[in-house]
Design a protein around this motif. Structure first.
Motif, PDB file in Angstrom:
ATOM      1  N   ASP B 361      -3.314  -3.354   0.539  1.00 21.24           N
ATOM      2  CA  ASP B 361      -1.917  -3.734   0.769  1.00 21.24           C
ATOM      3  C   ASP B 361      -1.648  -5.125   0.209  1.00 21.24           C
ATOM      4  O   ASP B 361      -2.504  -6.019   0.292  1.00 21.24           O
ATOM      5  CB  ASP B 361      -1.603  -3.749   2.276  1.00 21.24           C
ATOM      6  N   ARG B 375       5.065  -6.556   3.994  1.00 21.58           N
ATOM      7  CA  ARG B 375       4.155  -5.764   3.165  1.00 21.58           C
ATOM      8  C   ARG B 375       4.905  -5.399   1.881  1.00 21.58           C
ATOM      9  O   ARG B 375       6.004  -4.857   1.925  1.00 21.58           O
ATOM     10  CB  ARG B 375       3.728  -4.509   3.915  1.00 21.58           C
ATOM     11  N   ASN B 378       1.020  -1.699  -2.537  1.00 22.26           N
ATOM     12  CA  ASN B 378      -0.405  -1.419  -2.412  1.00 22.26           C
ATOM     13  C   ASN B 378      -1.000  -1.256  -3.800  1.00 22.26           C
ATOM     14  O   ASN B 378      -0.390  -0.610  -4.654  1.00 22.26           O
ATOM     15  CB  ASN B 378      -0.606  -0.151  -1.568  1.00 22.26           C
TER      16      ASN B 378
END
Ligand code: SF4
Lengths: 44, 462
Positions: B361, B375, B378
């Motif tokens: 991530d 976030r 990824n």
């Protein structure tokens, strides 16, 4: 001059957008605060 | 708003009894005597200087008259109350990534009470980064680095030596892939020193990695927080390992990096301790915490300011005695300073610099890891929140209202956004305590660099 000693006249911005080769400021030692003033310019 | 809307500004301040004036827009720095300093402390004098007035607004003593004449000369020469020269439209280089922080281990062999990483796990599961995730992250960095030649990778954790095999493999991989792609890598590894023995010590000591060693100073200070899982202190072992490492390294390319908290406001004593222990490259930082008995508070500021002054005094005394040492935040580049584009853009978190977790991530920086809202994507799935990236990219010192007005703006560049967010809930609103410390550190840095420059000028003259 008697009352003032100039240490540096500073560096008014170099023309151009910045080459981006300098180090990221928070990386090398501190990791918790960001101080750009202590990054040396890499453009020689 | 345009850059030229930033008013000319001078910050005058004193460190250990000597006055200085920083011309904010040009970066010019002057050392002042008593008369010049006290003039610059007066509001009506500052206003008259800023407006370019040739005559003083109030009657002055003969000494003040002389100082006034000198200050007005500096204004005419453009090193006091100077306007900001305009920048071209594009204030930064084209978007490109230049650094990654690889969280190779979300696990730790210590349980430091004040740890912002939640004792290694960052509030999530403990785990190690696989070499596969690490390689994909390095590929991602190279692909997105555009024309930048110098790239940087930090091995971080938790404790990265818990995944030492992956670290070695990823360094070799980065060197090979970098060679093919025309990129030069610089590596940093931050370790708590507990496992800095045997093969890891051997490898790191003979490498050119920049190594950051976490050691807080005096035994009782270090052991108050930095304990092993079963509660014993780690100071003795860590000190011995770090000394070994630095000796093997010949003293190069390392930092001993400590944290000070509310329980050791006298942290210059920890700097003195670390110097006596043989370390010459130091960084001591305020703890990042909004609560807990370690968290710093507003009322600690006067004490902390005194402490920074004491540290500035120690720094100069050691330099003058022929025993110079490096203190990270005093390394201010007075004569080789970065360009204004750089000064405006801040630390690069979220667009030039990203952090990668063991599961791949991506987050804007190591401090944001675990804050779900941030976030960004990824490395395995390849997804990336370009919008969030653009948001970080467009943030700069001038988009933060408090920073626009702040005299420290071109040295600080708007501060740490992760800290701002932690304390104020906003990326754009700096937190007062952090700013107060930052400004004090910059004053001390300017002062010690000025004094060293004066020493040098005197030595050359005499
Ligand atoms: S010290 Fe605070 S207000 Fe000043 S530039 Fe830095 S973050 Fe902004």
């Amino acid at each position: 001059m008697k009352h003032v000693v100039t240490i540096t006249t500073g560096n008014q911005p170099r023309a151009g957008g910045g080459c981006g080769e300098c180090q990221n400021s928070c990386q090398s030692a501190c990791k918790t605060s960001c101080t750009v003033g202590n990054q040396a310019c890499e453009k020689k | 708003m345009t850059l030229s809307a930033l008013a000319p500004q001078v910050h005058s301040f004193a460190v250990n009894g000597r006055g200085y004036a920083l011309d904010v827009n040009s970066g010019a720095l002057h050392a002042l005597d008593e008369a010049a300093f006290s003039l610059l402390q007066r509001e009506e004098i500052r206003r008259a200087l800023a407006s370019g007035s040739a005559a003083p607004p109030v009657p002055l003593t003969p000494a003040e008259q002389e100082a006034w004449a000198e200050l007005t000369l500096l204004v005419r020469q453009g090193t006091l109350y100077s306007p900001l020269a305009a920048l071209p439209d594009a204030p930064t280089a084209p978007p490109a990534l230049k650094a990654l922080c690889l969280h190779v281990a979300h696990d730790c062999n210590l349980r430091c009470a004040y740890c912002f990483a939640g004792e290694g796990g960052f509030g999530g599961e403990r785990g190690l980064m696989s070499a596969e995730v690490g390689r994909r992250a390095l590929d991602f960095l190279i692909e997105r680095s555009g024309r930048r030649r110098r790239l940087a990778v930090d091995f971080f954790g938790g404790e990265p030596l818990l995944n030492f095999g992956a670290v070695k493999e990823l360094i070799a991989y980065a060197r090979r892939r970098g060679g093919e792609a025309g990129k030069e890598f610089a590596f940093t590894l931050t370790t708590n020193g507990v496992a800095l023995r045997g093969e890891a010590l051997e490898y790191l000591a003979s490498s050119d990695l920049n190594v950051v060693l976490s050691l807080d100073g005096r035994p009782e200070v270090h052991d108050r927080w930095r304990r092993r899982p079963r509660g014993e202190g780690s100071h003795a072992a860590v000190l011995a390992n770090c000394r070994d490492f630095v000796a093997r390294r010949g003293g190069t390319n390392y930092y001993v990096r400590g944290t000070f908290t509310r329980q050791n406001l006298d942290f210059s004593a920890d700097v003195a301790y670390l110097l006596a222990a043989g370390f010459r490259s130091l960084s001591l930082e305020p703890v990042v915490a909004s609560e807990g008995e370690w968290a710093l508070a507003e009322e600690d500021l006067p004490r902390l300011f005194d402490e920074y002054d004491r540290l500035a005094g120690l720094y100069l005394a050691e330099h003058r005695a022929g025993r110079p040492f490096t203190f990270y935040h005093f390394n201010l580049a007075l004569f080789d300073a970065p360009c204004l584009a750089r000064r405006l853009s801040g630390c690069g978190a979220g667009h030039e610099y990203l952090a990668v977790t063991p599961s791949g991530d991506l987050y804007p920086c190591h401090q944001f890891v675990g804050r779900e809202r941030f976030r960004m994507g990824n490395v395995l799935s390849g997804d990336l929140n370009e919008e969030l990236m653009a948001q970080f990219r467009s943030a700069n010192v001038l988009t933060k209202p408090a920073c626009r007005e702040c005299w420290a703006r071109f040295h600080c560049s708007g501060g740490c956004q992760a800290n701002h967010h932690l304390f104020t809930g906003s990326l754009e609103e700096p937190y007062a305590l952090g700013c107060a410390l930052q400004r004090k550190r910059i004053e001390c840095a300017l002062a010690v660099q000025a004094e060293l420059a004066l020493d040098q000028a005197r030595a050359q003259a005499g």
